[in-house]
Write an enzyme that holds these catalytic residues in place. Sequence first.
Site, PDB file in Angstrom:
ATOM      1  N   SER A   9       0.838  -1.201   0.000  1.00  0.00           N
ATOM      2  CA  SER A   9       0.000   0.000   0.000  1.00  0.00           C
ATOM      3  C   SER A   9       0.869   1.246   0.000  1.00  0.00           C
ATOM      4  O   SER A   9       1.557   1.541   0.986  1.00  0.00           O
ATOM      5  CB  SER A   9      -0.910   0.026   1.229  1.00  0.00           C
ATOM      6  OG  SER A   9      -1.467   1.328   1.344  1.00  0.00           O
ATOM      7  N   HIS A  34      -0.883  -1.537  -4.248  1.00  0.00           N
ATOM      8  CA  HIS A  34      -2.213  -1.218  -3.710  1.00  0.00           C
ATOM      9  C   HIS A  34      -2.331   0.309  -3.574  1.00  0.00           C
ATOM     10  O   HIS A  34      -1.523   0.951  -2.899  1.00  0.00           O
ATOM     11  CB  HIS A  34      -2.369  -1.880  -2.349  1.00  0.00           C
ATOM     12  CG  HIS A  34      -3.716  -1.731  -1.716  1.00  0.00           C
ATOM     13  ND1 HIS A  34      -4.789  -2.553  -2.009  1.00  0.00           N
ATOM     14  CD2 HIS A  34      -4.182  -0.855  -0.786  1.00  0.00           C
ATOM     15  CE1 HIS A  34      -5.836  -2.195  -1.282  1.00  0.00           C
ATOM     16  NE2 HIS A  34      -5.501  -1.155  -0.536  1.00  0.00           N
ATOM     17  N   ASP A  36      -4.698   3.382  -2.376  1.00  0.00           N
ATOM     18  CA  ASP A  36      -5.848   3.747  -1.548  1.00  0.00           C
ATOM     19  C   ASP A  36      -6.363   5.115  -1.969  1.00  0.00           C
ATOM     20  O   ASP A  36      -5.691   6.125  -1.793  1.00  0.00           O
ATOM     21  CB  ASP A  36      -5.428   3.774  -0.077  1.00  0.00           C
ATOM     22  CG  ASP A  36      -5.217   2.377   0.471  1.00  0.00           C
ATOM     23  OD1 ASP A  36      -6.158   1.564   0.371  1.00  0.00           O
ATOM     24  OD2 ASP A  36      -4.117   2.082   0.974  1.00  0.00           O
ATOM     25  N   HIS A  67      -8.091   0.559  -4.601  1.00  0.00           N
ATOM     26  CA  HIS A  67      -9.105   0.448  -3.543  1.00  0.00           C
ATOM     27  C   HIS A  67      -9.818   1.793  -3.431  1.00  0.00           C
ATOM     28  O   HIS A  67      -9.255   2.759  -2.911  1.00  0.00           O
ATOM     29  CB  HIS A  67      -8.381   0.053  -2.248  1.00  0.00           C
ATOM     30  CG  HIS A  67      -9.255  -0.044  -1.052  1.00  0.00           C
ATOM     31  ND1 HIS A  67      -8.741  -0.126   0.237  1.00  0.00           N
ATOM     32  CD2 HIS A  67     -10.607  -0.081  -0.912  1.00  0.00           C
ATOM     33  CE1 HIS A  67      -9.740  -0.207   1.094  1.00  0.00           C
ATOM     34  NE2 HIS A  67     -10.877  -0.167   0.434  1.00  0.00           N
ATOM     35  N   MET A  69     -12.248   4.251  -1.918  1.00  0.00           N
ATOM     36  CA  MET A  69     -13.018   4.597  -0.713  1.00  0.00           C
ATOM     37  C   MET A  69     -13.643   5.963  -0.978  1.00  0.00           C
ATOM     38  O   MET A  69     -13.317   6.964  -0.351  1.00  0.00           O
ATOM     39  CB  MET A  69     -12.077   4.626   0.510  1.00  0.00           C
ATOM     40  CG  MET A  69     -11.602   3.232   0.903  1.00  0.00           C
ATOM     41  SD  MET A  69     -10.118   3.258   1.947  1.00  0.00           S
ATOM     42  CE  MET A  69      -8.865   3.291   0.685  1.00  0.00           C
ATOM     43  N   MET A 138     -11.672  -5.505   5.277  1.00  0.00           N
ATOM     44  CA  MET A 138     -10.982  -4.453   6.031  1.00  0.00           C
ATOM     45  C   MET A 138     -10.788  -4.913   7.468  1.00  0.00           C
ATOM     46  O   MET A 138     -11.761  -5.205   8.174  1.00  0.00           O
ATOM     47  CB  MET A 138     -11.791  -3.155   6.033  1.00  0.00           C
ATOM     48  CG  MET A 138     -11.933  -2.476   4.675  1.00  0.00           C
ATOM     49  SD  MET A 138     -10.388  -2.201   3.792  1.00  0.00           S
ATOM     50  CE  MET A 138      -9.482  -1.171   4.956  1.00  0.00           C
ATOM     51  N   ASP A 176      -6.879  -6.205   4.574  1.00  0.00           N
ATOM     52  CA  ASP A 176      -6.292  -4.855   4.503  1.00  0.00           C
ATOM     53  C   ASP A 176      -6.387  -4.136   5.843  1.00  0.00           C
ATOM     54  O   ASP A 176      -7.478  -3.865   6.327  1.00  0.00           O
ATOM     55  CB  ASP A 176      -7.057  -4.065   3.421  1.00  0.00           C
ATOM     56  CG  ASP A 176      -6.450  -2.696   3.140  1.00  0.00           C
ATOM     57  OD1 ASP A 176      -5.424  -2.355   3.745  1.00  0.00           O
ATOM     58  OD2 ASP A 176      -7.028  -1.982   2.294  1.00  0.00           O
TER      59      ASP A 176
HETATM   60  C1  DX5 Z   1      -6.699   1.928   5.059  1.00  0.00           C
HETATM   61  C2  DX5 Z   1      -6.150   1.429   3.744  1.00  0.00           C
HETATM   62  C3  DX5 Z   1      -5.022   0.498   3.866  1.00  0.00           C
HETATM   63  C4  DX5 Z   1      -3.797   1.054   4.559  1.00  0.00           C
HETATM   64  C5  DX5 Z   1      -3.147  -0.080   5.300  1.00  0.00           C
HETATM   65  O1  DX5 Z   1      -7.866   2.632   4.808  1.00  0.00           O
HETATM   66  O2  DX5 Z   1      -7.172   0.790   2.988  1.00  0.00           O
HETATM   67  O3  DX5 Z   1      -4.679  -0.042   2.601  1.00  0.00           O
HETATM   68  O4  DX5 Z   1      -2.864   1.624   3.682  1.00  0.00           O
HETATM   69  O5  DX5 Z   1      -2.108   0.435   6.034  1.00  0.00           O
HETATM   70  P1  DX5 Z   1      -1.345  -0.400   7.163  1.00  0.00           P
HETATM   71  O6  DX5 Z   1      -0.739  -1.570   6.489  1.00  0.00           O
HETATM   72  O7  DX5 Z   1      -0.352   0.599   7.640  1.00  0.00           O
HETATM   73  O8  DX5 Z   1      -2.370  -0.761   8.202  1.00  0.00           O
HETATM   74 ZN    ZN Z   2      -6.616  -0.280   1.066  1.00  0.00          ZN
END
Ligand code: DX5
Ligand code: ZN
Length: 220
Positions: A9, A34, A36, A67, A69, A138, A176
């Site tokens: 990510s 990935h 976000d 991803h 959001m 999630m 994730d």
């Molecule tokens: C959170 C994201 C994740 C995030 C994960 O909303 O969807 O992809 O980057 O980060 P870590 O691995 O630091 O928990």
């Molecule tokens: Zn994500």
Amino acid sequence: MPAPLIAASILSADFAKLGDEVRAVDEAGADWIHVDVMDGHFVPNITVGPVVVKAIRSHSRKPFDVHLMIAPVDPFLEAFAEAGADIITVHPEAGPHLDRTVERVKALGKKAGVSLNPATPPDALDYVLDELDLVLVMSVNPGFGGQKFIASQLRKVESIAETIAARGLDVRVEVDGGIDPETARQAVDAGATALVAGTAVFRGGPSAYAGNIRALRGDA
Ligand code: DX5
Ligand code: ZN
């Protein structure tokens, strides 16, 4: 148990040199990149849009796992597809017609994923699962990197993995949020076949990425 795919990510990357960071995690062995995408409305943070996906696209040939959001999500699917997304993942709460959204992603020639927030039950997938390439569970509330893994999500991963097996489907289960070598193992034991990791991949800078990724796969 086969090693999980690791989706790095870039939320935890150094955004001042994003292209170099994408190249570095690719060379370090990440399977997917990935991305976000957050809108400050569906989640309490704002990140990047299609122009950034397009800008970093040439820095890796690995699949871009995008991803979304954002809500509404439908008006932006085409822009992310054109920018170079390979997998487009949406949340059921991000639009009124999940089945239509999934159909649109596939009509754009992309792999389709659906992501479930920690409080969203697995039944939200019942009538779209057969159409999906990916389920993204999630294990934190979406919005930020560096949060603590919510262990209750392991049951959800198990339940989804069982349903996929029972129906004989070819759908990847990706987890994730809060993934480190220990939670990675728990997620894989529960049935995950792909793991998103930001903090645990990018910590220590580029010279640490390859070792970080191996540790998440369980072979360090
Ligand atoms: C959170 C994201 C994740 C995030 C994960 O909303 O969807 O992809 O980057 O980060 P870590 O691995 O630091 O928990
Ligand atoms: Zn994500």
